[in-house]
Design a protein around this motif. Structure first.
Motif, short mmCIF file in Angstrom:
data_model
loop_
_atom_site.label_atom_id
_atom_site.label_comp_id
_atom_site.label_asym_id
_atom_site.label_seq_id
_atom_site.Cartn_x
_atom_site.Cartn_y
_atom_site.Cartn_z
N LYS A 39 0.83 -1.21 0.00
CA LYS A 39 0.00 0.00 0.00
C LYS A 39 0.86 1.27 0.00
O LYS A 39 0.40 2.33 -0.38
CB LYS A 39 -0.92 0.04 1.22
CG LYS A 39 -2.06 -0.94 1.16
CD LYS A 39 -2.94 -0.74 2.38
CE LYS A 39 -4.10 -1.68 2.43
NZ LYS A 39 -4.92 -1.48 3.64
N TYR A 40 2.10 1.14 0.46
CA TYR A 40 3.00 2.30 0.54
C TYR A 40 3.66 2.61 -0.80
O TYR A 40 4.14 3.71 -1.03
CB TYR A 40 4.07 2.04 1.61
CG TYR A 40 4.73 3.29 2.12
CD1 TYR A 40 4.09 4.11 3.05
CD2 TYR A 40 6.00 3.66 1.70
CE1 TYR A 40 4.69 5.26 3.53
CE2 TYR A 40 6.62 4.81 2.18
CZ TYR A 40 5.95 5.60 3.09
OH TYR A 40 6.55 6.75 3.56
N TRP A 44 4.88 9.70 -3.72
CA TRP A 44 4.63 10.56 -2.57
C TRP A 44 5.22 11.94 -2.86
O TRP A 44 6.33 12.04 -3.41
CB TRP A 44 5.29 10.00 -1.31
CG TRP A 44 4.66 8.75 -0.80
CD1 TRP A 44 4.93 7.47 -1.17
CD2 TRP A 44 3.64 8.67 0.19
NE1 TRP A 44 4.15 6.59 -0.47
CE2 TRP A 44 3.34 7.30 0.37
CE3 TRP A 44 2.95 9.60 0.95
CZ2 TRP A 44 2.39 6.85 1.28
CZ3 TRP A 44 1.99 9.15 1.85
CH2 TRP A 44 1.72 7.80 2.01
N ASP A 123 -1.78 7.50 7.91
CA ASP A 123 -3.23 7.35 8.00
C ASP A 123 -3.64 5.99 7.45
O ASP A 123 -2.87 5.31 6.77
CB ASP A 123 -3.92 8.49 7.24
CG ASP A 123 -3.74 8.35 5.75
OD1 ASP A 123 -4.75 8.21 5.04
OD2 ASP A 123 -2.58 8.38 5.27
N ASN A 124 -4.86 5.59 7.74
CA ASN A 124 -5.35 4.26 7.35
C ASN A 124 -5.41 4.07 5.84
O ASN A 124 -5.34 2.94 5.36
CB ASN A 124 -6.73 4.00 7.95
CG ASN A 124 -6.66 3.82 9.45
OD1 ASN A 124 -5.63 3.44 9.99
ND2 ASN A 124 -7.76 4.10 10.13
N GLU A 125 -5.56 5.15 5.09
CA GLU A 125 -5.67 5.04 3.63
C GLU A 125 -4.31 5.20 2.92
O GLU A 125 -4.27 5.22 1.70
CB GLU A 125 -6.67 6.08 3.13
CG GLU A 125 -8.08 5.83 3.64
CD GLU A 125 -9.05 6.91 3.23
OE1 GLU A 125 -8.74 7.72 2.32
OE2 GLU A 125 -10.13 6.97 3.83
N TYR A 126 -3.23 5.34 3.69
CA TYR A 126 -1.89 5.50 3.13
C TYR A 126 -1.81 6.72 2.22
O TYR A 126 -1.23 6.68 1.15
CB TYR A 126 -1.44 4.23 2.39
CG TYR A 126 -1.07 3.10 3.32
CD1 TYR A 126 -2.02 2.49 4.13
CD2 TYR A 126 0.23 2.65 3.40
CE1 TYR A 126 -1.68 1.46 4.99
CE2 TYR A 126 0.58 1.61 4.26
CZ TYR A 126 -0.39 1.03 5.05
OH TYR A 126 -0.05 0.01 5.91
N LYS A 127 -2.40 7.84 2.69
CA LYS A 127 -2.36 9.09 1.94
C LYS A 127 -1.36 10.09 2.52
O LYS A 127 -0.88 10.96 1.81
CB LYS A 127 -3.75 9.73 1.92
CG LYS A 127 -4.76 8.95 1.09
CD LYS A 127 -6.16 9.47 1.27
CE LYS A 127 -6.39 10.71 0.45
NZ LYS A 127 -7.81 11.15 0.50
N TYR A 128 -1.06 9.98 3.82
CA TYR A 128 -0.18 10.93 4.50
C TYR A 128 0.75 10.16 5.42
O TYR A 128 0.34 9.23 6.10
CB TYR A 128 -1.00 11.93 5.33
CG TYR A 128 -2.18 12.47 4.57
CD1 TYR A 128 -1.99 13.34 3.49
CD2 TYR A 128 -3.48 12.10 4.89
CE1 TYR A 128 -3.07 13.82 2.76
CE2 TYR A 128 -4.56 12.58 4.17
CZ TYR A 128 -4.35 13.43 3.11
OH TYR A 128 -5.42 13.89 2.38
N SER A 143 2.83 13.26 1.34
CA SER A 143 1.42 13.16 0.97
C SER A 143 1.32 12.57 -0.43
O SER A 143 2.22 12.73 -1.25
CB SER A 143 0.78 14.55 0.99
OG SER A 143 -0.53 14.52 0.48
N ARG A 144 0.22 11.92 -0.71
CA ARG A 144 -0.04 11.41 -2.06
C ARG A 144 -0.43 12.54 -3.01
O ARG A 144 -0.42 12.36 -4.21
CB ARG A 144 -1.17 10.37 -2.04
CG ARG A 144 -0.83 9.12 -1.29
CD ARG A 144 0.22 8.31 -1.99
NE ARG A 144 0.34 7.01 -1.34
CZ ARG A 144 1.07 6.04 -1.80
NH1 ARG A 144 1.76 6.19 -2.90
NH2 ARG A 144 1.13 4.90 -1.15
#
Length: 178
Positions: A39-40, A44, A123-128, A143-144
């Motif tokens: 997920k990572y 970024w 964060d849980n959504e792997y956005k930050y 950040s994405r």
């Protein structure tokens, strides 16, 4: 007898300094658990960082992570060097450095020499993501997207400040002309 005590004391001091210098995460920081490497992966945007020579004068900084066939991660860092007005790119590799599921990696851009890459907030959504190096000299907010919500920014700044980072020294990266 005195000479042996001095030597023993010097050896213990040296060992203590060596152990401290080999630390892979700042005191008080902890890496995230239940980290999903897949997920990572991806791109970024660097939102903020502490200054260091290998990113000095860079704006528009991105990091792209892709999986290599051997299980390591290809790291492609790219940024625009404002003083020379040219794009710079560095390619390295990363590999897990902790227990299974920990957000702890080691990254190398220089052969056998690795640096600590500790994901201390995500964060849980792997956005930050908030990433620490091995000491208080290295910190990144990622950040994405080219921006980060104010509430996430403040949360990450509080985490960093609580660990002991000088958040007033952060460089806020711009993302223009990409």
């Amino acid at each position: 007898m005195k000479k042996n005590n001095v030597i023993a004391s010097a050896l213990l001091t040296g060992l203590a300094l060596l152990t401290k210098s080999c630390a892979t995460i700042p005191q008080g920081a902890t890496v995230i658990q239940s980290f999903d490497q897949s997920k990572y992966l991806g791109t970024w945007y660097e939102i903020a960082r502490l200054d260091h020579r290998f990113e000095r004068n860079l704006q528009n900084v991105t990091a792209n992570y892709t999986l290599n066939e051997n299980g390591t991660i290809k790291v492609t860092n790219r940024g625009y060097k404002t003083d020379t007005q040219e794009w710079k790119q560095a390619i390295g590799k990363a590999k897990p450095a902790g227990k299974q599921g920990e957000g702890k990696l080691k990254v190398s851009f220089f052969g056998p020499f690795y640096g600590a890459y500790n994901i201390i907030a995500l964060d849980n959504e792997y956005k930050y993501a908030l990433v620490a190096g091995n000491n208080l000299d290295y910190l990144w907010i990622l950040s994405r997207e080219k921006t980060i919500p104010e509430d996430v920014k403040q949360q990450y700044l509080e985490i960093a400040k609580g660990i002991g980072y000088d958040i007033s020294a952060l460089i806020w990266v711009t993302h223009e002309n990409q």
